[in-house]
Design an enzyme around this catalytic site. Sequence first.
Site, PDB file in Angstrom:
ATOM      1  N   HIS A 110       0.208  59.239  74.434  1.00 52.15           N
ATOM      2  CA  HIS A 110       1.137  60.192  73.813  1.00 52.15           C
ATOM      3  C   HIS A 110       2.550  59.749  74.189  1.00 52.15           C
ATOM      4  O   HIS A 110       3.112  60.218  75.176  1.00 52.15           O
ATOM      5  CB  HIS A 110       0.855  61.624  74.269  1.00 52.15           C
ATOM      6  CG  HIS A 110      -0.107  62.341  73.395  1.00 52.15           C
ATOM      7  ND1 HIS A 110       0.193  62.670  72.091  1.00 52.15           N
ATOM      8  CD2 HIS A 110      -1.365  62.774  73.619  1.00 52.15           C
ATOM      9  CE1 HIS A 110      -0.846  63.298  71.547  1.00 52.15           C
ATOM     10  NE2 HIS A 110      -1.815  63.362  72.443  1.00 52.15           N
ATOM     11  N   ASP A 167       1.716  65.664  72.247  1.00 51.05           N
ATOM     12  CA  ASP A 167       0.944  66.483  73.188  1.00 51.05           C
ATOM     13  C   ASP A 167       1.701  67.782  73.495  1.00 51.05           C
ATOM     14  O   ASP A 167       1.118  68.873  73.517  1.00 51.05           O
ATOM     15  CB  ASP A 167       0.636  65.709  74.487  1.00 51.05           C
ATOM     16  CG  ASP A 167       1.859  64.996  75.072  1.00 51.05           C
ATOM     17  OD1 ASP A 167       2.902  64.898  74.391  1.00 51.05           O
ATOM     18  OD2 ASP A 167       1.777  64.523  76.223  1.00 51.05           O
ATOM     19  N   HIS A 224       5.047  35.543  58.401  1.00 49.43           N
ATOM     20  CA  HIS A 224       3.933  34.674  58.764  1.00 49.43           C
ATOM     21  C   HIS A 224       3.830  33.545  57.757  1.00 49.43           C
ATOM     22  O   HIS A 224       3.780  33.763  56.556  1.00 49.43           O
ATOM     23  CB  HIS A 224       2.615  35.458  58.764  1.00 49.43           C
ATOM     24  CG  HIS A 224       2.595  36.558  59.773  1.00 49.43           C
ATOM     25  ND1 HIS A 224       2.449  36.329  61.124  1.00 49.43           N
ATOM     26  CD2 HIS A 224       2.751  37.883  59.638  1.00 49.43           C
ATOM     27  CE1 HIS A 224       2.497  37.483  61.775  1.00 49.43           C
ATOM     28  NE2 HIS A 224       2.683  38.436  60.889  1.00 49.43           N
ATOM     29  N   TYR A 232       7.354  57.822  53.595  1.00 51.14           N
ATOM     30  CA  TYR A 232       7.829  59.177  53.941  1.00 51.14           C
ATOM     31  C   TYR A 232       9.154  59.474  53.238  1.00 51.14           C
ATOM     32  O   TYR A 232      10.090  58.697  53.327  1.00 51.14           O
ATOM     33  CB  TYR A 232       8.041  59.297  55.451  1.00 51.14           C
ATOM     34  CG  TYR A 232       6.767  59.310  56.274  1.00 51.14           C
ATOM     35  CD1 TYR A 232       5.520  59.151  55.686  1.00 51.14           C
ATOM     36  CD2 TYR A 232       6.826  59.487  57.642  1.00 51.14           C
ATOM     37  CE1 TYR A 232       4.370  59.175  56.446  1.00 51.14           C
ATOM     38  CE2 TYR A 232       5.671  59.509  58.418  1.00 51.14           C
ATOM     39  CZ  TYR A 232       4.444  59.342  57.816  1.00 51.14           C
ATOM     40  OH  TYR A 232       3.312  59.363  58.568  1.00 51.14           O
ATOM     41  N   GLU A 258       9.461  68.670  81.536  1.00 50.79           N
ATOM     42  CA  GLU A 258       8.605  69.771  81.058  1.00 50.79           C
ATOM     43  C   GLU A 258       9.329  71.104  80.939  1.00 50.79           C
ATOM     44  O   GLU A 258       8.782  72.053  80.376  1.00 50.79           O
ATOM     45  CB  GLU A 258       7.365  69.893  81.947  1.00 50.79           C
ATOM     46  CG  GLU A 258       6.372  68.750  81.720  1.00 50.79           C
ATOM     47  CD  GLU A 258       5.131  68.860  82.581  1.00 50.79           C
ATOM     48  OE1 GLU A 258       5.242  69.394  83.711  1.00 50.79           O
ATOM     49  OE2 GLU A 258       4.055  68.413  82.134  1.00 50.79           O
TER      50      GLU A 258
END
Length: 390
Positions: free
Chosen positions: A98, A103, A239, A295, A368
């Site tokens: 994560h 999370d 490549h 997106y 946190e």
Amino acid sequence: MTIAIPQDVLDDVVATRRDLHAHPELAFEETRTAAIVEARLRALGYDVRTGIAKTGVLGILRSGKPGRTVLLRADMDALPIEEQNDLPFRSTVPGKMHACGHDAHVAMLLGAARVLMERRDELAGTLVLCFQPAEEGKGGGREMVNEGVLDDPNVDAAFGLHISSNYPAGVVAWRRGPFFASSDSIEITIRGRGGHGASPHEGVDPIFTAGQFITSVQQVVSRNISPLEPGVVTIGAIHGGTTHNVIPDTVTLLGTVRAFDAEVRAAMPERIERVLAAACASTGATYDYTYVWRYPITVNDGEQTGLVDELARGLFGVERSVEGERTMGAEDFSFFLERVPGSYFLIGAAGGPETSKPHHNAAFTIDERALETGVQMLVALGLEAPRRGR
Ligand code: NI
């Protein structure tokens, strides 16, 4: 408004985030995460739907009172990165991590789910808590919208948030209008005619042709789109060839294209192809060209973003509610915002050098303290957004 989050809820949010962090799952494989979400929502008494876009989960709460239907979204997936942090809850899965904070998003929305259910007497309208798979490049948001999460019940407004190491912990950063760029891909094969490296005149050199294209394609940004509009064309992979003295037959190129304006985005495929065609014409090479629409631009509604600002200021004061900088990153919440008004905003999670590492870095981690801010914002939106705009 004050939103006090009980200490046992906060402890649970931290514990959940750490548990999810230790058990990361990649896009469309979030089965353990989805099972945790489902069990928690069912235990709280939500009307739960599972298996949307493979692993997506919805928790629906009808207040029985008039009001808008408001969707709050958390993405669930991790990244294919080997974690370098030495944390007690570091990833237990080799090669998965994560590293973007999803999370935390799941843990915060589960914490908010608990508080909102405890305060259901204060609710209006209907809440749809949306746990989405596969934000990282696989378009889980598009799949969920295609499978009808905005249609049943009919969603009036949608909100999502992202933890951000670019802002101090506890700051809420919002922006009206375009906030995140569009992200599309280009896939190119340049076809020449291989031969001896000592006799280039006898073949058609796709490596030389690719070099011309890579240099020239930057003119799309510098010469073709307005200097006032941001745009990016990056060739991220090339490549071709096997050894020093052999001209190969083909070269393949992969790139990403970003824009902040729908017209600029719409012009990109043809502008890039024109440069490619010219480079190939000059050497006699041919090409295959695919432009992959991925997106859209993440465009925030002015009124809904005003509500985010109003709630953040009311909860935390003006100094913690800031206008965010536009970013060329992309976000698949854009698929929700193409369909319904809403707002996507950031929760600062940087508390010092350790928690200021870039997202998607193997040493990414969060302060946190940001978790409480995120839960407060989700609860405030859950209580307030259904009452607005009708
Ligand atoms: Ni992310």
